[in-house]
Design a protein around this motif. Structure first.
Motif: not given
Length: 156
Positions: A33-38, A57-59, A91-94
């Motif tokens: 999960r995103r916590v702060g800026s992770v 907001r997409i994550g 929050a998109v990581s890839f």
């Protein structure tokens, strides 16, 4: 055989829906999960409305495995019929070509509805992808959600 200087891409396990029958921790990519800026790898879509502006907001990872989830959720959110849609991609990581297709499909849907879609908080890796594919000439980008909401609200 080992090839010097060649990096192998990591193998990702398929994502299973939460609570699916027969899913085990070994068969599902571990959700982060995103916590702060992770960043997170678990797909998520959260929407808020302010006036005539829908901010979504997409994550997680936007790839061939998660594209149907994102596509369905964005169709539902855009169907609300609000005049302006801001996609917050912070929050998109890839993102791969399937993820780009989701974004372009959302753009087509908003245009058919007479709405305006813009991107906000685009991560650096996505900036490069949007530039390389020419998508940056089709989708307007803003550094922050506030800036995007202000721009679409004023019609610029």
């Amino acid at each position: 055989m080992h090839l010097r200087g060649v990096r192998r891409a990591p193998v990702r396990e398929p994502l299973a829906p939460s609570g699916s029958v027969g899913s085990s921790p070994q068969s599902v990519a571990s959700p982060v999960r995103r916590v702060g800026s992770v960043m997170t790898t678990e797909p998520s879509v959260d929407a808020t409305v302010s006036g005539m502006c829908l901010t979504v907001r997409i994550g997680g990872e936007m790839d061939w495995q998660t594209a149907p989830f994102f596509r369905n959720r964005l169709v539902d959110e855009i169907a609300r019929g609000l005049r302006f849609v801001v996609l917050d991609l912070s929050a998109v990581s890839f993102c791969d070509s399937a993820g780009l297709n989701v974004l372009l499909g959302a753009r087509r849907q908003t245009e058919r509805a007479g709405s305006v879609l813009v991107l906000a908080c685009v991560p650096p890796n996505m900036h490069r992808l949007l530039n390389m594919t020419g998508v940056d000439s089709v989708l307007r980008r803003y550094d922050t959600v506030t800036e995007a909401e202000r721009a679409v609200g004023s019609g610029t």
